[in-house]
Motif scaffolding. Structure first.
Motif, PDB file in Angstrom:
ATOM      1  N   THR A   1      11.348  10.146  63.525  1.00 52.06           N
ATOM      2  CA  THR A   1      10.911  11.435  62.984  1.00 52.06           C
ATOM      3  C   THR A   1       9.611  11.252  62.201  1.00 52.06           C
ATOM      4  OG1 THR A   1      13.235  12.125  62.807  1.00 52.06           O
ATOM      5  CG2 THR A   1      11.610  13.428  61.607  1.00 52.06           C
ATOM      6  N   ILE A   2       9.508  10.146  61.461  1.00 49.24           N
ATOM      7  CA  ILE A   2       8.274   9.840  60.746  1.00 49.24           C
ATOM      8  C   ILE A   2       7.113   9.708  61.728  1.00 49.24           C
ATOM      9  CG2 ILE A   2       7.081   8.034  59.424  1.00 49.24           C
ATOM     10  CD1 ILE A   2       9.716   7.538  57.958  1.00 49.24           C
ATOM     11  N   VAL A   3       7.346   9.004  62.828  1.00 48.32           N
ATOM     12  CA  VAL A   3       6.288   8.825  63.826  1.00 48.32           C
ATOM     13  C   VAL A   3       5.858  10.170  64.399  1.00 48.32           C
ATOM     14  CG1 VAL A   3       5.762   7.891  66.109  1.00 48.32           C
ATOM     15  CG2 VAL A   3       6.922   6.463  64.422  1.00 48.32           C
ATOM     16  N   ARG A   4       6.822  11.040  64.639  1.00 43.39           N
ATOM     17  CA  ARG A   4       6.482  12.363  65.171  1.00 43.39           C
ATOM     18  C   ARG A   4       5.579  13.119  64.202  1.00 43.39           C
ATOM     19  NH1 ARG A   4       7.697  17.614  65.767  1.00 43.39           N
ATOM     20  NH2 ARG A   4       7.941  18.455  67.864  1.00 43.39           N
ATOM     21  N   PHE A   5       5.899  13.066  62.912  1.00 44.54           N
ATOM     22  CA  PHE A   5       5.054  13.729  61.921  1.00 44.54           C
ATOM     23  C   PHE A   5       3.729  12.990  61.745  1.00 44.54           C
ATOM     24  CE2 PHE A   5       9.185  15.416  59.995  1.00 44.54           C
ATOM     25  CZ  PHE A   5       9.031  16.649  60.598  1.00 44.54           C
TER      26      PHE A   5
ATOM     27  N   TRP B   1      16.507   6.858  51.630  1.00 43.50           N
ATOM     28  CA  TRP B   1      15.704   7.683  50.714  1.00 43.50           C
ATOM     29  C   TRP B   1      14.220   7.319  50.787  1.00 43.50           C
ATOM     30  CZ3 TRP B   1      16.795  12.117  48.420  1.00 43.50           C
ATOM     31  CH2 TRP B   1      18.130  12.460  48.198  1.00 43.50           C
ATOM     32  N   LEU B   2      13.922   6.021  50.901  1.00 41.70           N
ATOM     33  CA  LEU B   2      12.527   5.595  51.010  1.00 41.70           C
ATOM     34  C   LEU B   2      11.891   6.118  52.299  1.00 41.70           C
ATOM     35  CD1 LEU B   2      12.752   1.886  49.753  1.00 41.70           C
ATOM     36  CD2 LEU B   2      11.619   3.804  48.596  1.00 41.70           C
ATOM     37  N   LEU B   3      12.626   6.026  53.411  1.00 46.36           N
ATOM     38  CA  LEU B   3      12.098   6.490  54.697  1.00 46.36           C
ATOM     39  C   LEU B   3      11.828   7.988  54.671  1.00 46.36           C
ATOM     40  CD1 LEU B   3      14.310   4.453  57.200  1.00 46.36           C
ATOM     41  CD2 LEU B   3      11.875   4.127  56.719  1.00 46.36           C
ATOM     42  N   TRP B   4      12.785   8.751  54.186  1.00 39.41           N
ATOM     43  CA  TRP B   4      12.601  10.208  54.173  1.00 39.41           C
ATOM     44  C   TRP B   4      11.631  10.641  53.089  1.00 39.41           C
ATOM     45  CZ3 TRP B   4      13.498  12.848  58.268  1.00 39.41           C
ATOM     46  CH2 TRP B   4      14.464  12.414  59.170  1.00 39.41           C
ATOM     47  N   GLY B   5      11.454   9.810  52.062  1.00 34.32           N
ATOM     48  CA  GLY B   5      10.396  10.088  51.091  1.00 34.32           C
ATOM     49  C   GLY B   5       9.026   9.983  51.738  1.00 34.32           C
ATOM     50  N   ALA B   6       8.847   8.945  52.569  1.00 34.51           N
ATOM     51  CA  ALA B   6       7.598   8.807  53.322  1.00 34.51           C
ATOM     52  C   ALA B   6       7.404   9.988  54.263  1.00 34.51           C
ATOM     53  CB  ALA B   6       7.610   7.496  54.102  1.00 34.51           C
ATOM     54  N   CYS B   7       8.491  10.429  54.858  1.00 35.05           N
ATOM     55  CA  CYS B   7       8.425  11.597  55.743  1.00 35.05           C
ATOM     56  C   CYS B   7       8.000  12.836  54.959  1.00 35.05           C
ATOM     57  CB  CYS B   7       9.790  11.824  56.390  1.00 35.05           C
ATOM     58  SG  CYS B   7       9.780  12.974  57.767  1.00 35.05           S
ATOM     59  N   GLY B   8       8.487  12.968  53.734  1.00 38.71           N
ATOM     60  CA  GLY B   8       8.111  14.095  52.897  1.00 38.71           C
ATOM     61  C   GLY B   8       6.624  14.101  52.571  1.00 38.71           C
ATOM     62  N   VAL B   9       6.055  12.914  52.363  1.00 38.38           N
ATOM     63  CA  VAL B   9       4.610  12.819  52.112  1.00 38.38           C
ATOM     64  C   VAL B   9       3.826  13.319  53.314  1.00 38.38           C
ATOM     65  CG1 VAL B   9       2.697  11.214  51.707  1.00 38.38           C
ATOM     66  CG2 VAL B   9       4.851  10.938  50.455  1.00 38.38           C
ATOM     67  N   LEU B  10       4.243  12.921  54.514  1.00 38.10           N
ATOM     68  CA  LEU B  10       3.564  13.373  55.731  1.00 38.10           C
ATOM     69  C   LEU B  10       3.688  14.883  55.901  1.00 38.10           C
ATOM     70  CD1 LEU B  10       4.566  10.557  58.240  1.00 38.10           C
ATOM     71  CD2 LEU B  10       2.269  11.055  57.384  1.00 38.10           C
TER      72      LEU B  10
ATOM     73  N   GLU C   1       8.572  24.386  60.330  1.00 40.40           N
ATOM     74  CA  GLU C   1       9.668  23.638  60.937  1.00 40.40           C
ATOM     75  C   GLU C   1       9.904  22.328  60.181  1.00 40.40           C
ATOM     76  OE1 GLU C   1       8.491  23.057  64.932  1.00 40.40           O
ATOM     77  OE2 GLU C   1       8.531  25.185  65.447  1.00 40.40           O
ATOM     78  N   SER C   2       8.823  21.682  59.784  1.00 45.85           N
ATOM     79  CA  SER C   2       8.932  20.405  59.084  1.00 45.85           C
ATOM     80  C   SER C   2       9.611  20.566  57.732  1.00 45.85           C
ATOM     81  CB  SER C   2       7.540  19.791  58.904  1.00 45.85           C
ATOM     82  OG  SER C   2       6.913  19.593  60.152  1.00 45.85           O
ATOM     83  N   VAL C   3       9.265  21.624  57.021  1.00 44.80           N
ATOM     84  CA  VAL C   3       9.907  21.891  55.722  1.00 44.80           C
ATOM     85  C   VAL C   3      11.396  22.146  55.910  1.00 44.80           C
ATOM     86  CG1 VAL C   3      10.041  23.517  53.801  1.00 44.80           C
ATOM     87  CG2 VAL C   3       7.808  22.722  54.599  1.00 44.80           C
ATOM     88  N   ALA C   4      11.746  22.931  56.929  1.00 46.19           N
ATOM     89  CA  ALA C   4      13.164  23.207  57.207  1.00 46.19           C
ATOM     90  C   ALA C   4      13.910  21.910  57.532  1.00 46.19           C
ATOM     91  CB  ALA C   4      13.284  24.196  58.360  1.00 46.19           C
ATOM     92  N   ILE C   5      13.290  21.053  58.360  1.00 46.05           N
ATOM     93  CA  ILE C   5      13.906  19.771  58.703  1.00 46.05           C
ATOM     94  C   ILE C   5      14.086  18.910  57.460  1.00 46.05           C
ATOM     95  CG2 ILE C   5      13.444  17.573  59.875  1.00 46.05           C
ATOM     96  CD1 ILE C   5      12.129  19.309  62.118  1.00 46.05           C
ATOM     97  N   PHE C   6      13.067  18.874  56.607  1.00 45.42           N
ATOM     98  CA  PHE C   6      13.128  18.056  55.403  1.00 45.42           C
ATOM     99  C   PHE C   6      14.253  18.533  54.475  1.00 45.42           C
ATOM    100  CE2 PHE C   6      11.465  16.658  51.193  1.00 45.42           C
ATOM    101  CZ  PHE C   6      11.468  15.302  51.447  1.00 45.42           C
ATOM    102  N   LEU C   7      14.423  19.837  54.346  1.00 49.83           N
ATOM    103  CA  LEU C   7      15.496  20.372  53.500  1.00 49.83           C
ATOM    104  C   LEU C   7      16.869  20.005  54.060  1.00 49.83           C
ATOM    105  CD1 LEU C   7      14.064  23.913  52.641  1.00 49.83           C
ATOM    106  CD2 LEU C   7      14.180  21.896  51.142  1.00 49.83           C
ATOM    107  N   VAL C   8      17.013  20.060  55.394  1.00 51.38           N
ATOM    108  CA  VAL C   8      18.271  19.661  56.030  1.00 51.38           C
ATOM    109  C   VAL C   8      18.566  18.192  55.717  1.00 51.38           C
ATOM    110  CG1 VAL C   8      19.392  19.213  58.254  1.00 51.38           C
ATOM    111  CG2 VAL C   8      18.199  21.373  57.877  1.00 51.38           C
ATOM    112  N   ILE C   9      17.546  17.347  55.833  1.00 54.45           N
ATOM    113  CA  ILE C   9      17.737  15.915  55.622  1.00 54.45           C
ATOM    114  C   ILE C   9      18.029  15.600  54.155  1.00 54.45           C
ATOM    115  CG2 ILE C   9      16.579  13.683  55.674  1.00 54.45           C
ATOM    116  CD1 ILE C   9      17.582  14.701  58.384  1.00 54.45           C
ATOM    117  N   ILE C  10      17.368  16.293  53.248  1.00 56.12           N
ATOM    118  CA  ILE C  10      17.656  16.063  51.822  1.00 56.12           C
ATOM    119  C   ILE C  10      19.110  16.420  51.520  1.00 56.12           C
ATOM    120  CG2 ILE C  10      17.168  16.889  49.484  1.00 56.12           C
ATOM    121  CD1 ILE C  10      15.149  14.869  50.599  1.00 56.12           C
ATOM    122  N   GLY C  11      19.586  17.505  52.104  1.00 57.49           N
ATOM    123  CA  GLY C  11      20.998  17.855  51.956  1.00 57.49           C
ATOM    124  C   GLY C  11      21.908  16.769  52.509  1.00 57.49           C
TER     125      GLY C  11
END
Length: 381
Positions: free
Chosen positions: A100-104, A173-182, A198-208
């Motif tokens: 997912t990080i690579v996609r972003f 948490w570190l991986l998805w934190g990097a994703c949040g920066v992207l 779409e990215s914000v929605a995905i990020f909120l789902v993942i944080i949950g």
């Protein structure tokens, strides 16, 4: 001793496996439909290759959950705790995140860095994903089982140490934190691609999901013996992971089924109006522009949003005078009745249908210069 009502795998666990398999099956159908309609340009722009790989990681993550969450009796082949928990559950949770990080990152590279995300970039990113995740799992494989996870025959369960849990959750948490920066860097992305929302929605789902995972693994250490909690954990994992994939490609698939022609025309109009020509300052003093090369076989439709525009781009006056369907660009009936094709030359190279039809005044295969420019001011490639 631990105030836990222990429960062995039973009928409810079987139902959970069946329902979750159904969710994964529906998502597989979504992807099959998307691939069958790959020439539909709003779908083509969604990078189906990486989205499909993310789905494969989701399936293997679910298989790992069968052992991690005690949905099957851990006897025989299922008793190999490191295989199923480390090399399936943990590995593919990380693969899901890193892909997912690579996609972003691909979006960031194209839209913010103004560089191409070519086949070479894709292969390098894939290699980084493999090396990072396999190295992490290999290190844990070599560490003593008493310090990570081991099988307890008397309980027919895998004992996962708290140190291993903390390390695994922290890396997520570190991986998805990097994703949040992207995702934050993508906040000004073109509206035509809808990627930021779409990215914000995905990020909120993942944080949950991460919050639930952290609480379950760190506070309810023996949740696998409680039927309610282990079933809840598996449902949350599967629903969150498939929801990410639906957020990636669900909307264009829905539109291709119920509003196919008019949505594509609207999407193309919007892309040409507020898209690459206005997003990038691609001009240079010589009046030529940098062109981001893209392998024609790659599916990164957003990749060549760096169209070969000159400094003028496509302005509103030009669009008003070159609408494919007259004064009303969204009048699909008149457009279909007159069979006037959309001017593909207004689009990114990756989204054109006439990409293999050379135009006059295009450069020779053996020459490096352009002849006359296209009427809209662009140099033709």
């Amino acid at each position: 001793m631990y105030h836990i009502t222990a429960s062995n795998p039973g009928k409810d666990d079987t139902i959970t496996i069946a329902v979750c398999s159904g969710f994964l099956g529906l998502t597989a159908m979504l992807l099959v439909y998307a691939w069958c309609n790959y020439n539909y340009r709003p779908i083509r722009a969604k990078n189906l290759t990486w989205t499909t790989l993310i789905y494969c990681a989701t399936v293997l993550w679910f298989i790992g959950n069968l052992v991690t969450n005690n949905h099957v009796r851990l006897v025989g082949v299922w008793s190999n705790c490191k295989l199923w928990i480390l090399w399936f559950r943990v590995l593919f949770v990380y693969v899901f995140a890193t892909m997912t990080i690579v996609r972003f990152y691909a979006l960031d590279r194209v839209f913010n860095q103004k560089k191409p995300f070519t086949r070479r970039s894709s292969l390098i990113s894939g290699a980084v994903v493999i090396v990072f995740n396999v190295t992490y799992c290999l290190v844990n494989q070599l560490i003593s089982s008493s310090l990570t996870l081991e099988y307890v025959p008397d309980l027919e369960a895998c004992k996962i140490t708290m140190a291993f849990r903390i390390a695994a959750v922290s890396v997520q948490w570190l991986l998805w934190g990097a994703c949040g920066v992207l995702i934050f860097r993508l906040r000004n992305i073109q509206s035509s691609f809808n990627e930021f929302r779409e990215s914000v929605a995905i990020f909120l789902v993942i944080i949950g999901l991460l919050t639930e995972t952290s609480v379950t693994n760190l506070h309810y250490e023996y949740y696998v013996f409680e039927k309610k909690r282990r079933i809840q954990k598996t449902y949350v994992d599967v629903v969150a992971s498939v929801l990410v994939i639906w957020l990636f490609i669900g909307y264009p698939v829905y539109k291709s089924i119920f509003d196919r022609e008019s949505y594509e025309q609207m999407w193309l109009e919007r892309l040409a109006k507020d898209g690459p020509g206005n997003t990038y300052d691609c001009s240079n003093p010589q009046g030529t522009t940098a062109y981001a090369k893209m392998d024609e076989n790659t599916d990164s439709g957003f990749n060549n949003s760096q169209v070969n525009y000159n400094g003028k781009g496509i302005n509103s006056a030009y669009m008003n005078n070159h609408r494919p369907f007259g004064d009303d660009p969204f009048n699909i009936e008149s457009g279909m009745s007159t069979h006037v094709p959309y001017n593909d030359n207004l689009l990114p190279m990756a989204l054109r249908n006439n990409i293999h039809n050379p135009l006059l005044n295009s450069p020779s295969l053996f020459g490096g210069n352009y002849s006359n420019s296209h009427p809209d001011g662009r140099h033709v490639i």
